[in-house]
Write an enzyme that holds these catalytic residues in place. Sequence first.
Site, PDB file in Angstrom:
ATOM      1  N   HIS A   4      51.809-112.529  28.693  1.00  0.00           N
ATOM      2  CA  HIS A   4      51.760-113.845  29.329  1.00  0.00           C
ATOM      3  C   HIS A   4      51.277-113.737  30.762  1.00  0.00           C
ATOM      4  O   HIS A   4      51.665-114.522  31.623  1.00  0.00           O
ATOM      5  CB  HIS A   4      53.140-114.507  29.299  1.00  0.00           C
ATOM      6  CG  HIS A   4      53.657-114.732  27.925  1.00  0.00           C
ATOM      7  ND1 HIS A   4      54.496-113.842  27.289  1.00  0.00           N
ATOM      8  CD2 HIS A   4      53.426-115.736  27.041  1.00  0.00           C
ATOM      9  CE1 HIS A   4      54.775-114.294  26.083  1.00  0.00           C
ATOM     10  NE2 HIS A   4      54.136-115.427  25.903  1.00  0.00           N
ATOM     11  N   GLY A  64      52.848-117.189  35.933  1.00  0.00           N
ATOM     12  CA  GLY A  64      52.057-118.069  36.779  1.00  0.00           C
ATOM     13  C   GLY A  64      51.895-119.486  36.287  1.00  0.00           C
ATOM     14  O   GLY A  64      51.081-120.232  36.831  1.00  0.00           O
ATOM     15  N   GLY A 113      53.942-123.998  38.061  1.00  0.00           N
ATOM     16  CA  GLY A 113      53.412-125.204  38.698  1.00  0.00           C
ATOM     17  C   GLY A 113      52.760-126.140  37.712  1.00  0.00           C
ATOM     18  O   GLY A 113      53.040-127.345  37.690  1.00  0.00           O
ATOM     19  N   ARG A 114      51.902-125.592  36.850  1.00  0.00           N
ATOM     20  CA  ARG A 114      51.213-126.418  35.867  1.00  0.00           C
ATOM     21  C   ARG A 114      52.195-127.026  34.877  1.00  0.00           C
ATOM     22  O   ARG A 114      52.088-128.197  34.504  1.00  0.00           O
ATOM     23  CB  ARG A 114      50.170-125.583  35.127  1.00  0.00           C
ATOM     24  CG  ARG A 114      49.388-126.379  34.094  1.00  0.00           C
ATOM     25  CD  ARG A 114      48.232-125.574  33.530  1.00  0.00           C
ATOM     26  NE  ARG A 114      47.225-125.290  34.549  1.00  0.00           N
ATOM     27  CZ  ARG A 114      46.086-124.638  34.296  1.00  0.00           C
ATOM     28  NH1 ARG A 114      45.823-124.206  33.084  1.00  0.00           N
ATOM     29  NH2 ARG A 114      45.222-124.408  35.263  1.00  0.00           N
ATOM     30  N   GLY A 115      53.182-126.242  34.436  1.00  0.00           N
ATOM     31  CA  GLY A 115      54.165-126.761  33.507  1.00  0.00           C
ATOM     32  C   GLY A 115      54.985-127.891  34.094  1.00  0.00           C
ATOM     33  O   GLY A 115      55.278-128.891  33.425  1.00  0.00           O
ATOM     34  N   SER A 163      61.430-124.156  31.584  1.00  0.00           N
ATOM     35  CA  SER A 163      61.712-125.259  32.512  1.00  0.00           C
ATOM     36  C   SER A 163      61.621-126.600  31.804  1.00  0.00           C
ATOM     37  O   SER A 163      62.363-127.538  32.124  1.00  0.00           O
ATOM     38  CB  SER A 163      60.762-125.222  33.706  1.00  0.00           C
ATOM     39  OG  SER A 163      59.420-125.423  33.307  1.00  0.00           O
ATOM     40  N   GLY A 210      70.665-122.645  29.540  1.00  0.00           N
ATOM     41  CA  GLY A 210      70.028-121.501  30.176  1.00  0.00           C
ATOM     42  C   GLY A 210      70.915-120.289  30.300  1.00  0.00           C
ATOM     43  O   GLY A 210      70.433-119.174  30.489  1.00  0.00           O
ATOM     44  N   ARG A 226      61.397-114.063  32.251  1.00  0.00           N
ATOM     45  CA  ARG A 226      60.240-113.165  32.225  1.00  0.00           C
ATOM     46  C   ARG A 226      60.141-112.308  33.474  1.00  0.00           C
ATOM     47  O   ARG A 226      59.482-111.271  33.472  1.00  0.00           O
ATOM     48  CB  ARG A 226      58.951-113.985  32.064  1.00  0.00           C
ATOM     49  CG  ARG A 226      58.826-114.595  30.680  1.00  0.00           C
ATOM     50  CD  ARG A 226      57.516-115.341  30.520  1.00  0.00           C
ATOM     51  NE  ARG A 226      57.470-116.019  29.233  1.00  0.00           N
ATOM     52  CZ  ARG A 226      56.537-116.874  28.884  1.00  0.00           C
ATOM     53  NH1 ARG A 226      55.562-117.168  29.725  1.00  0.00           N
ATOM     54  NH2 ARG A 226      56.554-117.442  27.700  1.00  0.00           N
ATOM     55  N   GLY A 275      61.598-121.652  40.099  1.00  0.00           N
ATOM     56  CA  GLY A 275      62.396-122.737  39.530  1.00  0.00           C
ATOM     57  C   GLY A 275      63.344-123.337  40.543  1.00  0.00           C
ATOM     58  O   GLY A 275      63.494-124.563  40.640  1.00  0.00           O
TER      59      GLY A 275
END
Length: 573
Positions: free
Chosen positions: A217, A395, A398-400, A441, A482, A539, A554
């Site tokens: 990943h 990485g 942010g996009r997620g 997340s 979590g 991860r 996070g």
Amino acid sequence: MTRIHNDPADFAEEALAGFALLHQRYVRQVPGGVVRRRPGASGKTAVIFGGGSGHYPAFAGLVGPGFGDGAVVGNIFTSPSAQYAYSVGRQANRGGGVIFSFGNYAGDVMNFGIACEQLRAEGIDARTVIVTDDVLSASVDEAHKRRGIAGDFAVFKVLAAAAETGAGIDDVERLGVKANQRTRTAGIAFSGCTFPGATQPLFTVDAGSMAVGLGIHGEPGLETVPLRSAREIAELLVRTVLAECPDQHDGRVGVILNGLGSTKYEELFLLWGEVAPLLAAAGLELVDPEVGELVTSLDMAGVSLSLVWLDEELEELWRAPVDTPAYRKGSTLTPVGDADDDGLQVDGAADLVQPGSELSREAAAAVVDLVAVALATVREHEETLAQMDAIAGDGDHGRGMVRGLDAAFSAAAGTAERGAGAGTTLARAGDAWAEHAGGTSGVLWGSALRAAGQRLGDVDAVDAKSLVAAFDAFSATLTRLGKATVGDKTMVDAVQPFGDVLRGAVDRGLGAEPALELAALAASNAAAGTAGILPKLGRARPHAQKSLGTPDPGATSFALIMTALAASAAPDK
């Protein structure tokens, strides 16, 4: 991988649509992934693979006769949502139960676990078989923490072949667990991988070096060493996987020499010429070895070696015939089961929204505004969050977060427009976040927001005390799913002090706005403090030392959002 795209945010969805269009003989697309065009026999155990995009042929390329009944596909390197997994599970179910199999990553474990709960609630026996083959990602004593990498393929193959024989779900599960326990993988990387639309790879490897202990990943290797010759690389990989051979074995092994995305087949063939004699010299008999790209990582240059230690029943399944878009073996299989079926299973009940009270509808409008503020904040810091996450992760944080909040805002706005109260509006926002963001997340934020919305309800006005109660529900759900505690270097490190300060301020008689401001400051300080903590979960754990000096992404994104919400709620705003 970075050159051909439209909107990079849509890359995974558009790639899956093109794959399904090309391979209509094998698969049909359903919400969340693909299933076989011609399903297996009635009563068959359905075996479904899943994870983020970027690993082709895994996961969709392995769906077809002899192999998978379906694949759940998330965004790039991001766990698919629980709703996606549930959708594919329902579509693939043939009455014999459903087994989801995937690599050992926190988001996948949570999302597929929730999907199993949803399917079981409908009377469908649903289970998971988690792959933990990466010997370099954790010690033998903590083998349950190991990642799933190219050994995914071996476990998938055994599970699917067992189901194809008509075995019951108990036996299929047993064989899949057995295959995982007897599979070992080690890998190296020569360069990192790059997200579509990105200008830089998630990590780099210095010229003349190689990274040992790669993830799939975009995680950097666990150790960087000087680049070695093919013979020395073969010796390193063989020595590493043989160090953990099972106590009981007869010397027969299935072998996978796997390319990670941009390692040329000629290089793999050359390396195989070094690996095979070393395995033979160790007294092993190689059974149907596989050399090629089976579990990739976008355009990463790298290679891994997997061994699955066979016995009589595992060998039969390892050698069984397969016919899928990306992988074929043995004689051609004749499809069985129903004829082509393009229909989707849909819920008969309409997506109804019960109207909230006037006070709660006013609060719902405020919820929509606050989600918009959170979205704008994360968009502003998307690149920073991605860079932080890439230090020891993949990485994608942010996009997620942007994908999740974008979906949450659309859902919240649409729900509020239909007259819903604050609780339903917030809960629907959480559902959308979980479905579209995926990953760890995504399921954490989505489930926690749903819990907070349920606590708020759709009748009463939102005041300081109800805000505390809703946040307590948010925090409890987060920690339950979590399983993190303060000090693990996760979002919880910022969430708990936020909640403690918020509760204390309200107990002292402060109103919601000043209490939020104090709580947000506590969260920001706590998030910054995570820079000095070693991660114990997720991860980042295998790369713990590399994360020192960098705050947890996070915890940071949570603090950024809470700070923006507090500022938005201040009286002068």
